[in-house]
Design a protein around this motif. Sequence first.
Motif, short mmCIF file in Angstrom:
data_model
loop_
_atom_site.label_atom_id
_atom_site.label_comp_id
_atom_site.label_asym_id
_atom_site.label_seq_id
_atom_site.Cartn_x
_atom_site.Cartn_y
_atom_site.Cartn_z
N TYR A 394 0.87 -1.17 -0.12
CA TYR A 394 0.01 0.03 -0.04
C TYR A 394 0.98 1.33 0.23
CZ TYR A 394 1.06 -0.08 5.11
OH TYR A 394 1.52 0.08 6.31
N ARG A 395 0.38 2.35 -0.17
CA ARG A 395 1.24 3.61 -0.03
C ARG A 395 0.48 4.40 1.15
NH1 ARG A 395 0.79 7.21 -4.89
NH2 ARG A 395 -1.27 7.11 -4.18
N GLN A 396 1.37 5.35 1.66
CA GLN A 396 0.69 6.14 3.02
C GLN A 396 1.59 7.44 3.19
OE1 GLN A 396 0.29 3.91 6.81
NE2 GLN A 396 -0.10 6.24 7.81
N LYS A 397 1.01 8.56 3.17
CA LYS A 397 1.51 9.86 3.38
C LYS A 397 1.57 9.92 5.09
CE LYS A 397 1.59 13.26 0.59
NZ LYS A 397 1.11 14.44 -0.22
N PRO A 415 5.64 0.22 1.95
CA PRO A 415 5.90 -0.99 2.23
C PRO A 415 5.67 -2.28 1.13
CG PRO A 415 3.85 -0.70 2.97
CD PRO A 415 4.27 0.64 2.58
N PHE A 416 6.78 -3.25 0.96
CA PHE A 416 6.66 -4.08 -0.03
C PHE A 416 6.92 -5.59 0.80
CE2 PHE A 416 10.99 -2.28 -0.29
CZ PHE A 416 11.78 -3.46 -0.19
N ASN A 417 7.66 -5.44 1.84
CA ASN A 417 7.86 -6.79 2.35
C ASN A 417 7.81 -6.91 3.83
OD1 ASN A 417 9.01 -9.35 3.22
ND2 ASN A 417 11.32 -8.71 2.81
N GLY A 418 6.16 -7.15 4.26
CA GLY A 418 5.97 -6.98 5.74
C GLY A 418 6.45 -5.62 6.32
N PRO A 448 16.36 9.73 -0.67
CA PRO A 448 16.27 11.01 -0.68
C PRO A 448 14.78 11.63 -0.75
CG PRO A 448 18.02 10.45 -2.20
CD PRO A 448 17.32 9.21 -1.78
N PRO A 449 14.31 12.33 -0.19
CA PRO A 449 13.03 13.00 0.05
C PRO A 449 12.46 12.91 -1.50
CG PRO A 449 14.10 14.10 1.91
CD PRO A 449 15.05 13.33 1.12
N LYS A 450 13.37 13.90 -2.40
CA LYS A 450 12.74 14.07 -3.69
C LYS A 450 12.51 12.76 -4.44
CE LYS A 450 14.35 18.79 -4.18
NZ LYS A 450 15.41 19.53 -5.08
N VAL A 451 13.37 11.83 -4.24
CA VAL A 451 13.46 10.65 -4.98
C VAL A 451 12.07 9.71 -4.43
CG1 VAL A 451 14.43 8.47 -5.58
CG2 VAL A 451 15.63 10.51 -5.57
N ALA A 452 12.02 9.83 -3.11
CA ALA A 452 10.79 9.11 -2.58
C ALA A 452 9.52 9.83 -3.12
CB ALA A 452 10.83 9.17 -1.03
N LYS A 453 9.38 10.97 -3.03
CA LYS A 453 8.14 11.64 -3.60
C LYS A 453 7.93 11.26 -4.86
CE LYS A 453 6.11 16.15 -3.87
NZ LYS A 453 5.68 16.21 -5.44
N THR A 454 8.91 11.21 -5.70
CA THR A 454 8.77 10.82 -7.13
C THR A 454 8.23 9.44 -7.29
OG1 THR A 454 10.31 12.55 -7.84
CG2 THR A 454 9.60 10.80 -9.56
N ILE A 455 8.95 8.56 -6.55
CA ILE A 455 8.30 7.26 -6.73
C ILE A 455 7.00 7.16 -6.03
CG2 ILE A 455 8.88 4.86 -5.75
CD1 ILE A 455 11.72 5.65 -6.00
N TYR A 456 6.67 7.69 -4.94
CA TYR A 456 5.44 7.69 -4.41
C TYR A 456 4.32 8.00 -5.41
CZ TYR A 456 1.45 8.38 -0.87
OH TYR A 456 0.24 8.31 -0.13
#
Length: 515
Positions: A394-397, A415-418, A448-456
């Motif tokens: 799932y995704r969560q902000k 999360p992807f593995n437990g 990095p926050p920007k990368v995490a945001k892009t992937i999210y």
Amino acid sequence: MERRRKKKKTRNRRSQFNSKIVIITGVALLLIYLAGSLYYTWNFYNRTTINGVNCSNISTKSAEELISTQVREYTLTIEERDDATEQIKGEDIGLKIYFDGGLDSIKKKQNGFLWPIHFFTKDDYEIGTMLNYDKDLLESFYNYLNCFNEDYVIQPIDAHVSEYQDDGYTVVEETKGNLVKKDKLYEIIQNAVLALDSSVSIEKEDCYENPGVTMDNEALNNAVEQMNHLVSSKITYEFGDDQEVVDGEKIHKWINVDSDYNVSLNQEDIKEFIDYIGKTYNTFGKVRTLKTSYDKTIQVSGGDYGWWLDRTTELSELTKAIQAGTQGVREPVYFQTAKQYGDDDVGNTYVEINLTAQHLFFYKDGNMVVDSDFVSGNLTKNYGTPVGTYPIQYRQKDATLVGEDYETSVSYWMPFNGNIGMHDASWRSDFGKDIYLKSGSHGCINLPPKVAKTIYEGISKGTAVIVYELPGTENYTVGSTATEASEQSNETQNDNSQTNETTQNNSTTSNTQTN
């Protein structure tokens, strides 16, 4: 006057003549009557029948001889099915008749002077006689009747359900056959012989063994109707380019009908089919081939990504669909799905994580969206990130990650593995290199926050995350510390792999989140 005298004489002569005619006729009738009375003193009246034999105008002796002759010539015809007949003759069984004075008794009661009255009326009599036959001969002839010949006998067959054909099932008409109730028929034939009956119908005497179920049996017809309803189903499973069709050809092998014509579907047979689907199309946890972003093709094992059929639920749902006579495409019930069917179930949208290089790539629809260094699990503390292919759960902000010795807030949690996932790590200023060896996370991929945001923003639930190691792609100098950490990493991979496997098999979820 003379003319009148002549006319009178003529009338007298005519009158005398008529009188003579009357006298002569009366005398003749009297003589006939007397002769008849005398005749019927010794003979039976006209139209007299005794024991079914015409004994008109004959003496008792002649009647006795006539009846005896008919007994000697007696033939019993046995009428069988399909217009077949067989005969038993009186002479073959030693049939004889003995009179007990019944003929004389009838004759004595007969008044000869009343013969005119009985001349045009019918008199039927039954007298006591004694018929006798050789029982051994009758039994011998009876046992050798063709209707008892094994080569001739056709057993009765109940009406029943036909074999499955392209157009379904039908009721097969019963076969009457010609199996005789032997003991019952023998008793009837004995009585027929003693009564000098000319024929016996096996059918009319109910001496055939009949089928127990006829084609108009309500339960049988209801069963056929239910079976045709079941096989009318046509349920298509689509697995990419492959199809599995559940139609009459399959379903008819799964149908059970008991002795009371109760129709059911064999759950074991359907389960076998469901197991086949699972075995053939499940990709959960399989080894996958990946052409890495480093232009090297590797095998990635482990993880819980892939199609995972819920066999128990699908067994129930498919049964219901068949019972409803469903026609159409059916999507199976899954614990978990993948991007697509086929050998490549990941598709062209996925996250590629190289633990050795501490670098990842996010591809969407075949195009690289972002790549970046990261920090994975601390190998020195046995927090190494497990390899394998996993789905985004799932995704969560703005999530809070809580562990035994920490509580950390992140903006993008994937999360992807437990309890292991990707997230931003704003507290880090540097990523990649050999940071993970001693200062890594508790198992998560710190970004990095920007990368995490892009992937999210580009990723969705179920997207594959492929985690692997690729020796030779390190972006740091490999020393003794790195070697020790690498060995610890292998131990951690094994432990985490076992832990993750146990978690998936028991379908449990931990509340603890790893940063």
